[in-house]
Design a protein around this motif. Structure first.
Motif, PDB file in Angstrom:
ATOM      1  N   GLU A  32       0.785  -1.357   0.088  1.00 30.38           N
ATOM      2  CA  GLU A  32       0.034  -0.268   0.071  1.00 30.38           C
ATOM      3  C   GLU A  32       0.784   1.156   0.114  1.00 30.38           C
ATOM      4  O   GLU A  32       0.368   2.334  -0.656  1.00 30.38           O
ATOM      5  N   PRO A  33       2.015   1.181   0.729  1.00 34.49           N
ATOM      6  CA  PRO A  33       2.870   2.592   0.689  1.00 34.49           C
ATOM      7  C   PRO A  33       3.372   2.859  -0.748  1.00 34.49           C
ATOM      8  O   PRO A  33       3.585   4.053  -1.113  1.00 34.49           O
ATOM      9  N   VAL A  34       3.350   1.968  -1.454  1.00 34.49           N
ATOM     10  CA  VAL A  34       4.063   2.109  -2.980  1.00 34.49           C
ATOM     11  C   VAL A  34       2.828   2.845  -3.716  1.00 34.49           C
ATOM     12  O   VAL A  34       2.918   3.715  -4.405  1.00 34.49           O
ATOM     13  N   ALA A  35       1.764   2.321  -3.349  1.00 32.80           N
ATOM     14  CA  ALA A  35       0.405   2.880  -3.985  1.00 32.80           C
ATOM     15  C   ALA A  35       0.232   4.241  -3.822  1.00 32.80           C
ATOM     16  O   ALA A  35      -0.073   5.319  -4.686  1.00 32.80           O
ATOM     17  N   ARG A  36       0.673   4.563  -2.358  1.00 30.16           N
ATOM     18  CA  ARG A  36       0.465   6.214  -1.949  1.00 30.16           C
ATOM     19  C   ARG A  36       1.535   6.797  -2.498  1.00 30.16           C
ATOM     20  O   ARG A  36       1.006   7.976  -3.089  1.00 30.16           O
ATOM     21  N   LEU A  37       2.708   6.214  -2.774  1.00 32.97           N
ATOM     22  CA  LEU A  37       3.745   7.201  -3.479  1.00 32.97           C
ATOM     23  C   LEU A  37       3.457   7.325  -4.955  1.00 32.97           C
ATOM     24  O   LEU A  37       3.472   8.528  -5.771  1.00 32.97           O
TER      25      LEU A  37
END
Ligand code: FAD
Length: 345
Positions: A65-70
């Motif tokens: 998920e953090p990659v998606a936010r990035l």
């Protein structure tokens, strides 16, 4: 482009929705995205403005998920998130299933993938399944504005003697892989708004042919495309010992070591370090070329560097004209002085 008769129903079906938007397939390993993904998002944003369409990103993995936010911070309007244990490590089959799922459901007119080892494998597998055309290893991407909305995918051909712009007129989506380092990423903006949409991909582990048994990490991971400083050596080093000296300078500057093709062919250093037409395309902030003459095949790989410093005995070597700072001298005298200076600071 494949023969029209080879197209499946879903790629030409008249009752299907319009193909709209640009999809960037984000590549991540262990939750860390490859910079080429953000570079492609930057380029997709520029092209989307001409088309008046959305930029989509697809993030695949497990717990990413953090990659998606990035991806939103780097320019995506919508991020499709395929989160599944079977996607924890890259394998062609489940990853291509996930991309195909997103293409079929959300119908992007353009799909962009980084031309990394993984991206090349994945994009080819997807294009043959749809089927559609794929332009591999592009160094320029642009679009024709509506009504044609064509992707202009360009890449060097005939040993860099000409640029070929390849069009995919009949099939959708139009697909391309693009070389790392050729496009600029946008400054990430954590305040950017966008939406993350989970996608449910049906993946049955028992039907996936490849199993991950063990992941062995190489200690000598060369990430030339991502380096901010590159100290590169060529035939002028005279032997492999020269690279030990360059490594010292690279370490003192927090950088990587690059090489010209003759140095690689002589076996002085691994091909993973090669810069140029048949090596890597790099965009560091600082490129120090030592004992490299500056042949065009080398220059195409490093012309995106912000500042180029050349160290060469020959003031007329072509690299000197391409350099911001040209140091005329023996590299075995100049480089130790640079190391000393870099360590002193
Ligand atoms: P040279 O051209 O021999 O230059 C050596 C330089 O070192 C000279 O300028 C000399 O003055 C200097 N020098 C010598 N001793 C010293 C010293 N003690 N101190 C300071 N300076 C010194 N090349 C690449 O690099 N990357 C590629 O990806 C690539 N792909 C290619 C693809 C094709 C299809 C072809 C045909 C060629 C390709 N080449 C590539 C090769 C390219 O054409 C050149 O031959 C190559 O870049 C030259 O390498 P070099 O500068 O290290 O060697």
């Amino acid at each position: 482009e494949p023969d029209e008769t080879a197209a499946t129903e879903q790629s030409v079906s008249p009752e299907s929705r319009e193909w709209r938007g640009i999809l960037v397939v984000v590549e991540q390993h262990d939750g860390e995205a490859r910079p080429v993904s953000w570079q492609l998002l930057g380029q997709a944003r520029r092209m989307a403005e001409k088309l008046g369409c959305e930029v989509m990103a697809l993030v695949m993995g497990h717990g990413v998920e953090p990659v998606a936010r990035l991806a939103i911070a780097y320019g995506a309007d919508v991020v499709y998130l395929a989160n599944h244990p079977a996607l924890a490590t890259y394998r062609t089959q489940p990853y291509s299933e996930a991309v195909l799922h997103v293409i079929r459901h959300f119908r992007p007119e353009i799909v962009l993938v980084g031309a990394t080892y993984t991206g090349r494998d994945l994009a080819g597998a997807i294009a043959t399944r749809i089927p559609t055309g794929l332009t591999a290893d592009c160094t320029m991407l642009d679009v024709e504005p509506p009504p044609s909305r064509l992707l202009l995918a360009s890449r060097p051909a005939f040993s860099e003697k000409l640029m070929a712009t390849i069009l995919c007129k009949r099939h959708r989506p139009q697909m391309a892989t693009a070389r790392p380092g050729v496009f600029e990423a946008l400054e990430p903006d954590p305040g950017r708004t966008g939406r993350i949409q989970p996608v449910e991909v049906v993946l049955d582990e028992s039907r996936i042919a490849a199993r991950v048994v063990e992941i062995a990490r190489s200690h000598d991971r060369v990430r030339l495309e991502e380096a901010r400083v590159i100290v590169a050596g060529g035939r002028g080093l005279g032997g492999p010992q020269g690279f030990r000296l360059l490594r010292e300078l690279a370490d003192a500057l927090g950088g990587e070591v690059g090489a010209s093709r003759p140095a690689v062919e002589a076996g002085w250093i691994d091909h993973a370090h090669q810069v140029g037409q048949t090596g890597h395309t790099v965009r560091p902030r600082l490129y120090i070329a030592c004992g490299i003459s500056g042949a065009v095949q080398h220059l195409v790989g490093m012309s995106g560097a912000e500042t180029v410093v050349a160290v060469n005995r020959d003031p007329d070597a072509p690299i000197m004209a391409a350099a911001d700072v040209a140091i005329v001298g023996d590299l075995y005298e100049v480089v130790p002085a640079l190391i000393e200076e870099a360590r002193r600071r």
